[in-house]
Design a protein around this motif. Structure first.
Motif, PDB file in Angstrom:
ATOM      1  N   ASN A 126      -9.260  -1.656 -16.714  1.00  0.00           N
ATOM      2  CA  ASN A 126     -10.253  -0.683 -16.243  1.00  0.00           C
ATOM      3  C   ASN A 126      -9.692   0.188 -15.126  1.00  0.00           C
ATOM      4  OD1 ASN A 126     -12.531  -1.106 -17.914  1.00  0.00           O
ATOM      5  ND2 ASN A 126     -13.083  -2.957 -16.770  1.00  0.00           N
ATOM      6  N   LEU A 127      -8.880  -0.393 -14.251  1.00  0.00           N
ATOM      7  CA  LEU A 127      -8.267   0.417 -13.199  1.00  0.00           C
ATOM      8  C   LEU A 127      -7.385   1.513 -13.792  1.00  0.00           C
ATOM      9  CD1 LEU A 127      -7.263  -2.285 -10.555  1.00  0.00           C
ATOM     10  CD2 LEU A 127      -9.064  -0.563 -10.344  1.00  0.00           C
ATOM     11  N   ASP A 128      -6.563   1.162 -14.771  1.00  0.00           N
ATOM     12  CA  ASP A 128      -5.709   2.170 -15.402  1.00  0.00           C
ATOM     13  C   ASP A 128      -6.537   3.217 -16.137  1.00  0.00           C
ATOM     14  OD1 ASP A 128      -3.166   1.468 -14.563  1.00  0.00           O
ATOM     15  OD2 ASP A 128      -2.818   0.082 -16.223  1.00  0.00           O
ATOM     16  N   ALA A 129      -7.614   2.787 -16.804  1.00  0.00           N
ATOM     17  CA  ALA A 129      -8.450   3.733 -17.551  1.00  0.00           C
ATOM     18  C   ALA A 129      -9.124   4.728 -16.615  1.00  0.00           C
ATOM     19  CB  ALA A 129      -9.496   2.965 -18.365  1.00  0.00           C
ATOM     20  N   ILE A 130      -9.639   4.243 -15.487  1.00  0.00           N
ATOM     21  CA  ILE A 130     -10.328   5.133 -14.551  1.00  0.00           C
ATOM     22  C   ILE A 130      -9.329   6.041 -13.846  1.00  0.00           C
ATOM     23  CG2 ILE A 130     -11.713   5.197 -12.443  1.00  0.00           C
ATOM     24  CD1 ILE A 130     -13.052   2.590 -13.453  1.00  0.00           C
ATOM     25  N   CYS A 131      -8.144   5.524 -13.555  1.00  0.00           N
ATOM     26  CA  CYS A 131      -7.108   6.354 -12.947  1.00  0.00           C
ATOM     27  C   CYS A 131      -6.742   7.507 -13.871  1.00  0.00           C
ATOM     28  CB  CYS A 131      -5.891   5.496 -12.641  1.00  0.00           C
ATOM     29  SG  CYS A 131      -4.601   6.334 -11.710  1.00  0.00           S
ATOM     30  N   ALA A 132      -6.580   7.213 -15.165  1.00  0.00           N
ATOM     31  CA  ALA A 132      -6.254   8.253 -16.140  1.00  0.00           C
ATOM     32  C   ALA A 132      -7.404   9.240 -16.294  1.00  0.00           C
ATOM     33  CB  ALA A 132      -5.917   7.616 -17.485  1.00  0.00           C
ATOM     34  N   LEU A 133      -8.632   8.731 -16.276  1.00  0.00           N
ATOM     35  CA  LEU A 133      -9.804   9.598 -16.369  1.00  0.00           C
ATOM     36  C   LEU A 133      -9.838  10.586 -15.209  1.00  0.00           C
ATOM     37  CD1 LEU A 133     -12.652  10.204 -17.640  1.00  0.00           C
ATOM     38  CD2 LEU A 133     -13.546   8.472 -16.065  1.00  0.00           C
ATOM     39  N   ALA A 134      -9.604  10.087 -13.990  1.00  0.00           N
ATOM     40  CA  ALA A 134      -9.610  10.966 -12.823  1.00  0.00           C
ATOM     41  C   ALA A 134      -8.489  11.998 -12.902  1.00  0.00           C
ATOM     42  CB  ALA A 134      -9.473  10.133 -11.549  1.00  0.00           C
ATOM     43  N   ALA A 135      -7.299  11.566 -13.293  1.00  0.00           N
ATOM     44  CA  ALA A 135      -6.169  12.491 -13.398  1.00  0.00           C
ATOM     45  C   ALA A 135      -6.446  13.576 -14.422  1.00  0.00           C
ATOM     46  CB  ALA A 135      -4.909  11.725 -13.767  1.00  0.00           C
ATOM     47  N   GLU A 163       1.035  -4.903 -12.005  1.00  0.00           N
ATOM     48  CA  GLU A 163       0.529  -4.910 -13.372  1.00  0.00           C
ATOM     49  C   GLU A 163      -0.259  -3.676 -13.776  1.00  0.00           C
ATOM     50  OE1 GLU A 163       1.393  -7.167 -15.496  1.00  0.00           O
ATOM     51  OE2 GLU A 163       2.499  -8.368 -14.026  1.00  0.00           O
ATOM     52  N   CYS A 164      -0.509  -2.749 -12.862  1.00  0.00           N
ATOM     53  CA  CYS A 164      -1.153  -1.489 -13.261  1.00  0.00           C
ATOM     54  C   CYS A 164      -0.667  -0.377 -12.347  1.00  0.00           C
ATOM     55  CB  CYS A 164      -2.678  -1.595 -13.267  1.00  0.00           C
ATOM     56  SG  CYS A 164      -3.467  -1.561 -11.655  1.00  0.00           S
ATOM     57  N   GLY A 165      -1.052   0.852 -12.669  1.00  0.00           N
ATOM     58  CA  GLY A 165      -0.448   1.987 -11.986  1.00  0.00           C
ATOM     59  C   GLY A 165      -1.328   2.694 -10.988  1.00  0.00           C
ATOM     60  N   ILE A 166      -2.544   2.208 -10.737  1.00  0.00           N
ATOM     61  CA  ILE A 166      -3.444   2.942  -9.844  1.00  0.00           C
ATOM     62  C   ILE A 166      -2.896   2.956  -8.416  1.00  0.00           C
ATOM     63  CG2 ILE A 166      -4.893   0.949  -9.239  1.00  0.00           C
ATOM     64  CD1 ILE A 166      -7.309   2.920  -9.488  1.00  0.00           C
ATOM     65  N   PRO A 167      -2.987   4.082  -7.715  1.00  0.00           N
ATOM     66  CA  PRO A 167      -2.611   4.109  -6.297  1.00  0.00           C
ATOM     67  C   PRO A 167      -3.602   3.290  -5.463  1.00  0.00           C
ATOM     68  CG  PRO A 167      -2.652   6.328  -7.239  1.00  0.00           C
ATOM     69  CD  PRO A 167      -3.315   5.427  -8.233  1.00  0.00           C
ATOM     70  N   LEU A 168      -3.227   3.067  -4.206  1.00  0.00           N
ATOM     71  CA  LEU A 168      -4.051   2.280  -3.302  1.00  0.00           C
ATOM     72  C   LEU A 168      -4.659   3.129  -2.199  1.00  0.00           C
ATOM     73  CD1 LEU A 168      -1.913  -0.936  -2.628  1.00  0.00           C
ATOM     74  CD2 LEU A 168      -3.725  -0.614  -4.338  1.00  0.00           C
ATOM     75  N   CYS A 169      -5.822   2.689  -1.730  1.00  0.00           N
ATOM     76  CA  CYS A 169      -6.340   3.092  -0.428  1.00  0.00           C
ATOM     77  C   CYS A 169      -5.908   2.016   0.557  1.00  0.00           C
ATOM     78  CB  CYS A 169      -7.861   3.209  -0.449  1.00  0.00           C
ATOM     79  SG  CYS A 169      -8.602   3.407   1.190  1.00  0.00           S
ATOM     80  N   LEU A 170      -5.083   2.382   1.518  1.00  0.00           N
ATOM     81  CA  LEU A 170      -4.643   1.448   2.542  1.00  0.00           C
ATOM     82  C   LEU A 170      -5.697   1.420   3.640  1.00  0.00           C
ATOM     83  CD1 LEU A 170      -1.229   0.588   3.796  1.00  0.00           C
ATOM     84  CD2 LEU A 170      -2.799   1.419   5.536  1.00  0.00           C
ATOM     85  N   ASP A 171      -6.498   0.356   3.643  1.00  0.00           N
ATOM     86  CA  ASP A 171      -7.516   0.170   4.678  1.00  0.00           C
ATOM     87  C   ASP A 171      -6.967  -0.852   5.669  1.00  0.00           C
ATOM     88  OD1 ASP A 171      -9.803  -1.137   6.069  1.00  0.00           O
ATOM     89  OD2 ASP A 171     -10.989   0.269   4.873  1.00  0.00           O
ATOM     90  N   THR A 172      -6.607  -0.379   6.855  1.00  0.00           N
ATOM     91  CA  THR A 172      -5.908  -1.229   7.808  1.00  0.00           C
ATOM     92  C   THR A 172      -6.756  -2.406   8.265  1.00  0.00           C
ATOM     93  OG1 THR A 172      -6.633   0.190   9.637  1.00  0.00           O
ATOM     94  CG2 THR A 172      -4.498   0.698   8.625  1.00  0.00           C
ATOM     95  N   GLY A 173      -8.075  -2.274   8.205  1.00  0.00           N
ATOM     96  CA  GLY A 173      -8.952  -3.345   8.636  1.00  0.00           C
ATOM     97  C   GLY A 173      -9.181  -4.390   7.565  1.00  0.00           C
ATOM     98  N   HIS A 174      -9.584  -3.956   6.380  1.00  0.00           N
ATOM     99  CA  HIS A 174      -9.845  -4.909   5.302  1.00  0.00           C
ATOM    100  C   HIS A 174      -8.588  -5.673   4.922  1.00  0.00           C
ATOM    101  CE1 HIS A 174     -14.040  -4.340   4.193  1.00  0.00           C
ATOM    102  NE2 HIS A 174     -13.890  -3.087   4.560  1.00  0.00           N
ATOM    103  N   LEU A 175      -7.442  -5.022   5.005  1.00  0.00           N
ATOM    104  CA  LEU A 175      -6.197  -5.731   4.714  1.00  0.00           C
ATOM    105  C   LEU A 175      -5.993  -6.886   5.688  1.00  0.00           C
ATOM    106  CD1 LEU A 175      -3.863  -2.703   3.944  1.00  0.00           C
ATOM    107  CD2 LEU A 175      -4.564  -4.464   2.311  1.00  0.00           C
TER     108      LEU A 175
END
Length: 290
Positions: A126-135, A163-175
């Motif tokens: 699903n992550l790859d599918a949504i990433c492709a949809l957005a692109a 295992e998938c190609g979606i980029p990340l949001c780097l959230d310094t707190g949640h990490l």
């Protein structure tokens, strides 16, 4: 300057019963008065549902929309999240980033189920599918590793990266709360980072959440998130690391908070965001970033 605000810094959150939530007019006016020129969307219902009305409202406060936090159930084989993602992309409009969280389907972020192999395969697909949809629509989608979601800890983040190609949001707190060193991820996964949430954290309270001694919401209410420069995250070092590697995205300031009442004018969240802006000006901008 690629620094944006977020309604969660004013206690505006999608979690039912989170706390007192100020009206949009106050939040947007305080962003404007602090010199912020861009914001993320906030939860459904905070701003007008119609894109034109919403964009006109933001423009009246001198604010650009840079993205929106979209919590979706991505791991359930019986649930198709793509239609929800399509609606979210339509609502956000062009030039914005869809910030996905792989939520559990439960209210809040205080507990989460274990994920089996089938669930992981579904989530990654699903992550790859949504990433492709957005692109395909000329927009970006990123995954936000988030406490209390299906992608929280370092092992889960590494699985997504491998295992998938979606980029990340780097959230310094949640990490940090989830057990990942945000400085390490900023250094080692820079090509996959397309959006940044800047938070500072009280490491003692974060440790209590990881150990299960304190619930996430309780810790936020107790002040786990601090103004930038007043916690235990090396915010300046992370920004320098990203900038030196060529990061060109937004830095969204987020200090998640729980309000019990309407704060006095100029106090509460507004004062904390001002302190974060001052820190960025002194610690980061003096060195040429962002």
């Amino acid at each position: 300057m690629r620094i944006a605000g977020a309604p969660i810094s004013w206690g505006v959150c999608e979690v039912p019963g989170w706390g007192h939530q100020p009206a949009p007019g106050r939040v947007l006016a305080e962003m404007r008065d602090l010199g912020i020129t861009a914001t993320e969307l906030g939860p459904a219902g905070f701003l007008p549902a119609g894109r034109r009305e919403r964009d006109e409202l933001l423009a009246s406060y001198g604010l650009e929309l840079v993205g929106g936090f979209v919590p979706l159930v991505l791991h359930d084989p019986a649930h198709d999240p793509v239609p929800e993602a399509e609606r979210a992309l339509d609502d956000l409009g062009g030039g914005t980033t869809l910030v996905l969280a792989a939520v559990t389907g439960l209210d809040g972020y205080d507990r989460r189920p274990a994920l089996d192999t089938k669930g992981w395969c579904t989530l990654l697909a699903n992550l790859d599918a949504i990433c492709a949809l957005a692109a395909g629509r000329g927009r970006g989608a990123v995954l936000h590793p988030h406490v209390g979601t299906m992608v929280e800890g370092r092992g889960e983040i590494e699985l997504v990266l491998g295992e998938c190609g979606i980029p990340l949001c780097l959230d310094t707190g949640h990490l940090l709360v989830g057990g990942t060193d945000p400085s390490w991820l900023a250094r080692t996964a820079t090509p996959r980072i397309a959006h940044v949430h800047l938070k500072d954290v009280d490491a003692r309270l974060a440790g209590q959440v990881r150990a299960g001694h304190t619930g996430y919401t309780e810790a936020v209410a107790a002040g786990m998130y601090r103004p930038l420069g007043r916690g235990d995250v090396d915010i300046a070092g992370i920004v320098r690391s990203l900038e030196s590697a060529g990061y060109e995205g937004w830095y969204v300031m987020e200090q998640d908070t729980v309000l019990t009442a309407e704060p006095p004018p100029g106090a509460g969240p507004c004062a904390d965001v001002r302190a974060s802006l001052d820190y960025l000006a002194e610690a980061c901008l003096a060195e040429g970033a962002p």
